[in-house]
Write a protein that holds these residues in place. Sequence first.
Motif, PDB file in Angstrom:
ATOM      1  N   LYS A  24     -16.151  69.169  52.351  1.00  8.07           N
ATOM      2  CA  LYS A  24     -16.571  70.555  52.583  1.00  8.07           C
ATOM      3  C   LYS A  24     -17.568  71.009  51.524  1.00  8.07           C
ATOM      4  O   LYS A  24     -18.584  71.644  51.845  1.00  8.07           O
ATOM      5  CB  LYS A  24     -15.378  71.499  52.611  1.00  8.07           C
ATOM      6  N   LYS A  25     -17.303  70.684  50.248  1.00  2.26           N
ATOM      7  CA  LYS A  25     -18.219  71.074  49.173  1.00  2.26           C
ATOM      8  C   LYS A  25     -19.594  70.457  49.383  1.00  2.26           C
ATOM      9  O   LYS A  25     -20.619  71.142  49.273  1.00  2.26           O
ATOM     10  CB  LYS A  25     -17.650  70.631  47.822  1.00  2.26           C
ATOM     11  N   TYR A  26     -19.620  69.165  49.712  1.00  2.00           N
ATOM     12  CA  TYR A  26     -20.892  68.478  49.886  1.00  2.00           C
ATOM     13  C   TYR A  26     -21.593  68.925  51.162  1.00  2.00           C
ATOM     14  O   TYR A  26     -22.818  69.080  51.205  1.00  2.00           O
ATOM     15  CB  TYR A  26     -20.678  66.967  49.900  1.00  2.00           C
ATOM     16  N   GLU A  61     -23.573  65.685  43.381  1.00  2.00           N
ATOM     17  CA  GLU A  61     -23.007  66.197  42.134  1.00  2.00           C
ATOM     18  C   GLU A  61     -24.116  66.477  41.115  1.00  2.00           C
ATOM     19  O   GLU A  61     -24.099  67.490  40.419  1.00  2.00           O
ATOM     20  CB  GLU A  61     -22.001  65.202  41.556  1.00  2.00           C
ATOM     21  N   TYR A 103     -19.614  63.497  56.654  1.00  2.00           N
ATOM     22  CA  TYR A 103     -19.427  64.917  56.331  1.00  2.00           C
ATOM     23  C   TYR A 103     -19.424  65.769  57.587  1.00  2.00           C
ATOM     24  O   TYR A 103     -18.956  66.907  57.574  1.00  2.00           O
ATOM     25  CB  TYR A 103     -20.546  65.431  55.424  1.00  2.00           C
ATOM     26  N   ASP A 150     -21.351  71.865  52.594  1.00  2.00           N
ATOM     27  CA  ASP A 150     -21.881  73.212  52.379  1.00  2.00           C
ATOM     28  C   ASP A 150     -23.187  73.165  51.587  1.00  2.00           C
ATOM     29  O   ASP A 150     -24.128  73.925  51.872  1.00  2.00           O
ATOM     30  CB  ASP A 150     -20.865  74.085  51.648  1.00  2.00           C
ATOM     31  N   PHE A 151     -23.249  72.272  50.586  1.00  9.11           N
ATOM     32  CA  PHE A 151     -24.484  72.139  49.805  1.00  9.11           C
ATOM     33  C   PHE A 151     -25.627  71.676  50.700  1.00  9.11           C
ATOM     34  O   PHE A 151     -26.732  72.241  50.677  1.00  9.11           O
ATOM     35  CB  PHE A 151     -24.289  71.143  48.656  1.00  9.11           C
ATOM     36  N   LYS A 192      -8.170  75.332  53.020  1.00 13.50           N
ATOM     37  CA  LYS A 192      -8.284  75.513  51.569  1.00 13.50           C
ATOM     38  C   LYS A 192      -6.924  75.400  50.891  1.00 13.50           C
ATOM     39  O   LYS A 192      -6.772  74.745  49.853  1.00 13.50           O
ATOM     40  CB  LYS A 192      -8.907  76.880  51.263  1.00 13.50           C
ATOM     41  N   ASP A 248     -22.140  61.365  47.422  1.00 17.06           N
ATOM     42  CA  ASP A 248     -21.491  62.359  46.565  1.00 17.06           C
ATOM     43  C   ASP A 248     -22.078  62.380  45.164  1.00 17.06           C
ATOM     44  O   ASP A 248     -22.195  63.442  44.543  1.00 17.06           O
ATOM     45  CB  ASP A 248     -19.982  62.103  46.520  1.00 17.06           C
ATOM     46  N   ASN A 257     -13.095  66.363  49.741  1.00 13.37           N
ATOM     47  CA  ASN A 257     -14.371  66.670  49.093  1.00 13.37           C
ATOM     48  C   ASN A 257     -15.516  67.021  50.031  1.00 13.37           C
ATOM     49  O   ASN A 257     -16.501  67.610  49.579  1.00 13.37           O
ATOM     50  CB  ASN A 257     -14.816  65.471  48.242  1.00 13.37           C
TER      51      ASN A 257
END
Length: 291
Positions: free
Chosen positions: A135-137, A76, A115, A139-140, A10, A72, A133
């Motif tokens: 990690k965000k995707y 989003e 990912y 995790d979703f 992070k 992505d 990017n």
Amino acid sequence: MKYSLKRFIKNLIFLTKYSFENDIKFQLLAEAEDIYLYRRLNNKNSVLKVLNVEETVDLLIRHPKSFCRYGDGEIELCIGNGIPFQQYDSKLQNMLIKILQNNNNNMYVGIDYNYFTSTKGLTETVKRFQVLNSKKYRDFLMKVCNKEREYIATGFTQSYLTYDSYDYDNYFKKIKQLFYKRELVIIAGEGILDKLEFDIFELAKNKEYIMAPRYNAFSKIDELLEIAYKYSAYQKTFICILGPTSNILVYNLTKKGYMAWDIGHLAKDYNAYMKKIEKNEKNTLKFFKPD
């Protein structure tokens, strides 16, 4: 150690965003991301089952059926944001999430294989995007996807602009077999295919076109489906090149008994390969910008 590694990643992401030109920081971040992924891959509850590009193409050749794909941009929209060629729409958001979670046996669903695997082998531009990017995707997707389901690789439609080196000749030879002697109905943004010099669909029996808006195509979803339903479900294969709206088209067409494919950037990727464009940052960013 698990939590300190997360914190380290992070912090590196934060530093890299504000010092993007610093290759040392980025390489450290990439190494840390690969270590983190290696640990996750050893825990079946921490990853989803996603086929790689080769496995995906082989599956589509052996057992063709409808497919849609989530990258992505789709994610989003799922989390409540707009993207350059599609404004946020709550109805679209809900439909995208519903489709991602569905278990329709007549339709494959794609998510990004990268990912959930190492960034090694990717072009530098794509690697940077993934490291900053994914990690965000990821995790979703871990929250909403079915861990028991097998997903195809979203990125099988853009291998030339994704990988540093690849057996592109064999890859595109296989891809073209998907269209061999098929009667295609291509739903695409107006004028997009006109810009391409090389035709990925050249082995198709014939091609018809339904033109759609290049921006905010979801606003015309009902009209597009009304036109599509006039075609025979037993003769035509629908090819959707319309961003996130492609997912909605594929889902609805499949429910009516049609074969429908969301091929994303595939036609552009083949054109880029045939022209042998340099895979530098400038060309890659231009490739992924709205047409």
